[in-house]
Design a protein around this motif. Sequence first.
Motif, mmCIF file in Angstrom:
data_model
loop_
_atom_site.group_PDB
_atom_site.id
_atom_site.type_symbol
_atom_site.label_atom_id
_atom_site.label_comp_id
_atom_site.label_asym_id
_atom_site.label_seq_id
_atom_site.Cartn_x
_atom_site.Cartn_y
_atom_site.Cartn_z
ATOM 1 N N LYS A 175 0.789 -1.227 0.000
ATOM 2 C CA LYS A 175 0.000 0.000 0.000
ATOM 3 C C LYS A 175 0.828 1.287 0.000
ATOM 4 C CE LYS A 175 -0.472 0.026 5.051
ATOM 5 N NZ LYS A 175 -1.430 0.034 6.176
ATOM 6 N N PHE A 176 2.162 1.180 0.137
ATOM 7 C CA PHE A 176 2.985 2.380 0.254
ATOM 8 C C PHE A 176 3.540 2.819 -1.102
ATOM 9 C CE2 PHE A 176 3.361 0.330 4.427
ATOM 10 C CZ PHE A 176 3.000 1.378 5.258
ATOM 11 N N SER A 177 3.270 4.064 -1.485
ATOM 12 C CA SER A 177 3.961 4.650 -2.626
ATOM 13 C C SER A 177 5.394 4.952 -2.196
ATOM 14 C CB SER A 177 3.270 5.948 -3.052
ATOM 15 O OG SER A 177 3.379 6.916 -2.017
ATOM 16 N N PHE A 178 6.229 5.362 -3.129
ATOM 17 C CA PHE A 178 7.620 5.690 -2.789
ATOM 18 C C PHE A 178 7.651 6.762 -1.704
ATOM 19 C CE2 PHE A 178 11.557 8.037 -3.242
ATOM 20 C CZ PHE A 178 12.510 7.050 -3.415
ATOM 21 N N THR A 211 14.877 10.754 0.022
ATOM 22 C CA THR A 211 14.630 9.981 -1.198
ATOM 23 C C THR A 211 15.906 9.360 -1.754
ATOM 24 O OG1 THR A 211 14.819 12.016 -2.524
ATOM 25 C CG2 THR A 211 12.617 11.355 -1.822
ATOM 26 N N HIS A 212 17.014 10.065 -1.625
ATOM 27 C CA HIS A 212 18.291 9.515 -2.106
ATOM 28 C C HIS A 212 18.669 8.267 -1.294
ATOM 29 C CE1 HIS A 212 18.913 12.945 -4.709
ATOM 30 N NE2 HIS A 212 18.725 13.775 -3.688
ATOM 31 N N ASP A 213 18.461 8.323 0.000
ATOM 32 C CA ASP A 213 18.759 7.173 0.857
ATOM 33 C C ASP A 213 17.898 5.975 0.452
ATOM 34 O OD1 ASP A 213 20.394 8.913 2.269
ATOM 35 O OD2 ASP A 213 18.854 9.349 3.767
ATOM 36 N N LEU A 214 16.622 6.250 0.229
ATOM 37 C CA LEU A 214 15.706 5.171 -0.128
ATOM 38 C C LEU A 214 16.079 4.548 -1.464
ATOM 39 C CD1 LEU A 214 13.266 3.459 0.465
ATOM 40 C CD2 LEU A 214 11.787 5.323 -0.322
ATOM 41 N N ASN A 215 16.448 5.375 -2.420
ATOM 42 C CA ASN A 215 16.879 4.854 -3.722
ATOM 43 C C ASN A 215 18.117 3.973 -3.590
ATOM 44 O OD1 ASN A 215 15.017 5.739 -5.727
ATOM 45 N ND2 ASN A 215 15.799 7.833 -5.514
ATOM 46 N N GLU A 216 19.042 4.385 -2.725
ATOM 47 C CA GLU A 216 20.252 3.583 -2.498
ATOM 48 C C GLU A 216 19.892 2.218 -1.904
ATOM 49 O OE1 GLU A 216 23.237 4.199 -3.427
ATOM 50 O OE2 GLU A 216 23.260 6.345 -3.843
ATOM 51 N N PHE A 217 18.951 2.203 -0.953
ATOM 52 C CA PHE A 217 18.511 0.954 -0.345
ATOM 53 C C PHE A 217 17.871 0.043 -1.384
ATOM 54 C CE2 PHE A 217 19.034 2.092 4.131
ATOM 55 C CZ PHE A 217 19.083 0.855 4.740
ATOM 56 N N ILE A 218 16.957 0.603 -2.162
ATOM 57 C CA ILE A 218 16.236 -0.183 -3.167
ATOM 58 C C ILE A 218 17.213 -0.781 -4.174
ATOM 59 C CG2 ILE A 218 14.609 -0.019 -5.088
ATOM 60 C CD1 ILE A 218 13.055 2.046 -3.408
ATOM 61 N N ILE A 262 25.133 3.511 7.882
ATOM 62 C CA ILE A 262 24.496 2.604 6.937
ATOM 63 C C ILE A 262 24.431 3.185 5.530
ATOM 64 C CG2 ILE A 262 22.197 3.442 7.633
ATOM 65 C CD1 ILE A 262 23.015 -0.115 6.441
ATOM 66 N N ILE A 263 24.087 4.471 5.393
ATOM 67 C CA ILE A 263 23.963 5.078 4.067
ATOM 68 C C ILE A 263 25.319 5.170 3.386
ATOM 69 C CG2 ILE A 263 23.214 7.106 2.769
ATOM 70 C CD1 ILE A 263 20.970 5.418 4.024
#
Length: 273
Positions: A175-178, A211-218, A262-263
């Motif tokens: 259910k979560f968008s980016f 958002t940059h952190d999330l993109n790196e994780f993905i 972590i990042i």
Amino acid sequence: MYFKDSSDRTIPLEKCIALIFTNNKDPLRINLEKIVSLRNTSTHFITEDYERVYAPLFQACVINFTNKIQEFHGVDITESIPQNFLTLSVNLDDLTDEQIRAKYTPQLAEKLIIDRNDIEITTEKTNHKFAITIQQNLYITKKKKDADFNISVTRDANAKGNIIKELRDPSNTHKFSFKHLMEEINKQLKDQNIPFSHSNSSGKSRDKFNTHDLNEFIKFYNMKKEPKYSYEHVIGNSTQYSYSLEAVNFIVGEIKKKPERIISDIKKANKKR
């Protein structure tokens, strides 16, 4: 809680809830008040279908407890109780009005039906602090180490089945968008008091997961290829992804292991690929 002038007299639980959670519209308070009401009458209404009606309330209460004991006392309950033990195991079969009326006396049947409907309506008007929908999803994987149990597929089996290759209702499971995924991660970091931080090359530090952190994780964990984390929506020539609560829990869990580096570690690893 006790009366200040009489330590042998306790304040009723309902009064305690009202004193601590002063907003009577707060879903967390409504959840507690509903459970107290159930406690006061449960002696007369416990049935084998009890869990199917009230489990969403109890599951939300467990999660609320873990968050509040962290907020009020700085205690991380998951250090003493594994996360999987905080998830309730219940019978998830549908329970229709006809089934209830066929099994129970008119008084008990109406009680269960009214409570179930009230919980469903209140859930729609509030958030996950009041009730959490509980469901189970089964996935078939060829990676034995990732499986919870093993099965075999044979054409000679008496019970026939089909392998489902697509999730049927991603609006429930993913259910979560980016954007909402990032917001939920930040909320969990705050609720759990996880001291996330990242410093850029110029030495400037921030404590928000962006958002940059999330993109790196993905990218690093290849999350768009993992059905348990993401769902691909193909609309014409456009492709979008939505994400699951499991994706939130996984990312927060990884950050918790090393919140201050972590990042940086993930970015370096992604550059080497």
